[in-house]
Design a protein around this motif. Sequence first.
Motif, PDB file in Angstrom:
ATOM      1  N   LYS A 183      12.220  26.150  -4.297  1.00  0.00           N
ATOM      2  CA  LYS A 183      12.524  24.752  -4.009  1.00  0.00           C
ATOM      3  C   LYS A 183      14.034  24.537  -4.015  1.00  0.00           C
ATOM      4  O   LYS A 183      14.746  25.021  -4.888  1.00  0.00           O
ATOM      5  CB  LYS A 183      11.855  23.845  -5.031  1.00  0.00           C
ATOM      6  CG  LYS A 183      10.329  23.887  -4.959  1.00  0.00           C
ATOM      7  CD  LYS A 183       9.706  23.007  -6.022  1.00  0.00           C
ATOM      8  CE  LYS A 183       8.182  23.065  -5.956  1.00  0.00           C
ATOM      9  NZ  LYS A 183       7.558  22.225  -7.009  1.00  0.00           N
ATOM     10  N   ASP A 185      17.211  21.625  -3.706  1.00  0.00           N
ATOM     11  CA  ASP A 185      17.631  20.228  -3.828  1.00  0.00           C
ATOM     12  C   ASP A 185      18.681  19.942  -2.763  1.00  0.00           C
ATOM     13  O   ASP A 185      19.643  20.707  -2.595  1.00  0.00           O
ATOM     14  CB  ASP A 185      18.209  19.985  -5.219  1.00  0.00           C
ATOM     15  CG  ASP A 185      18.424  18.504  -5.505  1.00  0.00           C
ATOM     16  OD1 ASP A 185      18.502  17.726  -4.540  1.00  0.00           O
ATOM     17  OD2 ASP A 185      18.524  18.148  -6.686  1.00  0.00           O
ATOM     18  N   TYR A 224       8.398  18.910   1.850  1.00  0.00           N
ATOM     19  CA  TYR A 224       9.503  18.028   1.474  1.00  0.00           C
ATOM     20  C   TYR A 224       9.009  17.007   0.457  1.00  0.00           C
ATOM     21  O   TYR A 224       8.091  16.237   0.739  1.00  0.00           O
ATOM     22  CB  TYR A 224      10.057  17.324   2.718  1.00  0.00           C
ATOM     23  CG  TYR A 224      11.359  16.598   2.494  1.00  0.00           C
ATOM     24  CD1 TYR A 224      12.429  17.214   1.863  1.00  0.00           C
ATOM     25  CD2 TYR A 224      11.509  15.276   2.925  1.00  0.00           C
ATOM     26  CE1 TYR A 224      13.626  16.548   1.667  1.00  0.00           C
ATOM     27  CE2 TYR A 224      12.703  14.605   2.734  1.00  0.00           C
ATOM     28  CZ  TYR A 224      13.752  15.242   2.101  1.00  0.00           C
ATOM     29  OH  TYR A 224      14.949  14.586   1.907  1.00  0.00           O
ATOM     30  N   CYS A 226      10.243  13.830  -1.723  1.00  0.00           N
ATOM     31  CA  CYS A 226      11.381  12.925  -1.567  1.00  0.00           C
ATOM     32  C   CYS A 226      11.098  11.541  -2.154  1.00  0.00           C
ATOM     33  O   CYS A 226       9.953  11.150  -2.378  1.00  0.00           O
ATOM     34  CB  CYS A 226      11.726  12.782  -0.089  1.00  0.00           C
ATOM     35  SG  CYS A 226      10.327  12.251   0.930  1.00  0.00           S
ATOM     36  N   TYR A 290      16.302  11.013  -3.548  1.00  0.00           N
ATOM     37  CA  TYR A 290      16.052  12.367  -4.025  1.00  0.00           C
ATOM     38  C   TYR A 290      15.315  13.133  -2.927  1.00  0.00           C
ATOM     39  O   TYR A 290      14.429  12.603  -2.261  1.00  0.00           O
ATOM     40  CB  TYR A 290      15.197  12.338  -5.291  1.00  0.00           C
ATOM     41  CG  TYR A 290      14.759  13.701  -5.767  1.00  0.00           C
ATOM     42  CD1 TYR A 290      15.626  14.517  -6.478  1.00  0.00           C
ATOM     43  CD2 TYR A 290      13.479  14.183  -5.466  1.00  0.00           C
ATOM     44  CE1 TYR A 290      15.231  15.774  -6.901  1.00  0.00           C
ATOM     45  CE2 TYR A 290      13.072  15.438  -5.883  1.00  0.00           C
ATOM     46  CZ  TYR A 290      13.956  16.238  -6.603  1.00  0.00           C
ATOM     47  OH  TYR A 290      13.574  17.486  -7.001  1.00  0.00           O
ATOM     48  N   GLU A 292      13.857  17.297  -2.025  1.00  0.00           N
ATOM     49  CA  GLU A 292      13.691  18.696  -2.405  1.00  0.00           C
ATOM     50  C   GLU A 292      12.747  19.336  -1.394  1.00  0.00           C
ATOM     51  O   GLU A 292      11.682  18.810  -1.098  1.00  0.00           O
ATOM     52  CB  GLU A 292      13.097  18.792  -3.808  1.00  0.00           C
ATOM     53  CG  GLU A 292      12.958  20.220  -4.334  1.00  0.00           C
ATOM     54  CD  GLU A 292      12.310  20.242  -5.705  1.00  0.00           C
ATOM     55  OE1 GLU A 292      13.037  20.424  -6.696  1.00  0.00           O
ATOM     56  OE2 GLU A 292      11.070  20.052  -5.758  1.00  0.00           O
ATOM     57  N   LYS A 294      11.075  23.092   0.567  1.00  0.00           N
ATOM     58  CA  LYS A 294      10.712  24.499   0.413  1.00  0.00           C
ATOM     59  C   LYS A 294      10.275  25.023   1.784  1.00  0.00           C
ATOM     60  O   LYS A 294       9.459  24.403   2.466  1.00  0.00           O
ATOM     61  CB  LYS A 294       9.574  24.664  -0.591  1.00  0.00           C
ATOM     62  CG  LYS A 294       9.131  26.106  -0.790  1.00  0.00           C
ATOM     63  CD  LYS A 294       7.967  26.193  -1.777  1.00  0.00           C
ATOM     64  CE  LYS A 294       7.486  27.631  -1.925  1.00  0.00           C
ATOM     65  NZ  LYS A 294       6.331  27.737  -2.839  1.00  0.00           N
TER      66      LYS A 294
END
Length: 517
Positions: A183, A185, A224, A226, A290, A292, A294
């Motif tokens: 993951k 950021d 994602y 978020c 926010y 993040e 992958k």
Amino acid sequence: MGHNLSGTIRSFLLILALSTCCLTAAPPDLQERVELLEKNYVKIKEHLEAKIIDLETKVGQLEAKIEKQDSRLPVLEKGHHPLKDNVAINRPRRQLATSIKPFEDNVNQHRRPNATLRTCHEINVANPTYPSGMYWIDPDGLGIGDPPIHVHCDMEAAEAAGDYWKWNPVKGTTFILHDSESKMDIGNCREPGCYSRQIKYYASDRQMEALQQLSENCAQSIRYRCRKSPLYFNGTAYAWWIGKDGERIGLYHWMTGCDLDDKERQMRGAISSERLPVTRLRFSNPFKGYGEYKVSRLRCQGKAKTEAMPRSCKDLWRMGHTLNGIYSIRGAKRIRIVLCQFDKRPDEQDFQKRIGYQDIKTKPIYFYVQKDKNFSERNIPLPFEITIVNMGGAMDLPSGVFTAPVNGTYFFSFAGLAQFPMLTGPDPVPVQRELGANLYKNGERIAISQVNIGYLVYPDNRSPITLQSTVSLQAGDKVWIQIYIGISGGFLYDDSDVEVNQGSHTHFNGWLLEEEI
């Protein structure tokens, strides 16, 4: 190990940032200083996280090797005790070496760098009992192109179900690993696409391209997580991915964006495109929310479909051909000869060069027939009585009709002798003398030839008439010769009783020039 090291890095960077703020005089613009620190933090964090993933991969490989060596020790210790074997002690060293049965490695050859197969699918077909795990494959061909690559093979069709949603798992699926599988950021930068991360795969571009060409389909997915971090807002794209060709593709086309509220959302999207693999991701966080993400591994499964008879060097390459040389392939209507250079990729220049065409016939088709008697009837096919050759049996003499056995281009030739009788009576009137012969295809006239000797009372008694034509025919098409005009009693002359030693005057022959496949 990755979590502990990552936490240590975060603590160190936080202390560094606080120290910088406290020990340095207040800058003119505190906000700019904070943003600069954030950017530096993101860059350092990405670099260190990539190193962590790389180190973790290497540690995993080393642990696997240690486990493999440990598994061998009991077998070796159990099977080879020369001190307990009096016979072995008394044998010469050479005999002892040959008498000891070597340890049989249960790891198949495709787990070694000298692998010969090109995909996990081929390994699974070769031996369906092989387990899932890391294997060496060589998609661009053994002994040419780039070195083999180390990939993960799913032999049970059970892995990565969560990452590759809406895709049916297939045994022998190939997964190419990369350095961004954990993951990530996206940080707090605000400009569209300001966060950027290059995806580095553990395989060369050439090998990945070859794998995609060999596979039925390939895919990747992006997850994602978020909050207040939209991918698209007010007509502006804030996130996208870059494919192998460098083209920018918006994430918002297939992933629902985060709303501007405090709810956390999980999104994912699968990519199945010729632009794969994902080479770079761009994000931004304009509203200080926010984000993040992958990225999954590149997954390729199945075998690309090819026809039983290849139509290109690419088909031959997919079938397993790797030696440069001249090959026969199926063209639109005939066999083509091409030079295939398999040390190049299918999309590279000169991978396939056209040489020419090859004359291929499924069976020989040609005939030569003659008449042995006069013929004067009009508007019916001209029959024949003598067969010189009729290979393929396509010419029917009594009816005078040739029936094409196969699609292709045919050549026909006709020659005859036209005879015109002299006019009789006490005061004959001169009249025009003509005789014509046509070539017909399915009842339609396609070629014509005729003899015209003018207005004569006492004409030259005989004159030759000839006709040649090249015709494109489909199987079942019919061709024949037909007299269409015979003014003043003209006819085709042949009399076997009178000129038995001179041969026929009327000839019809034809053959298949080129067959369409």
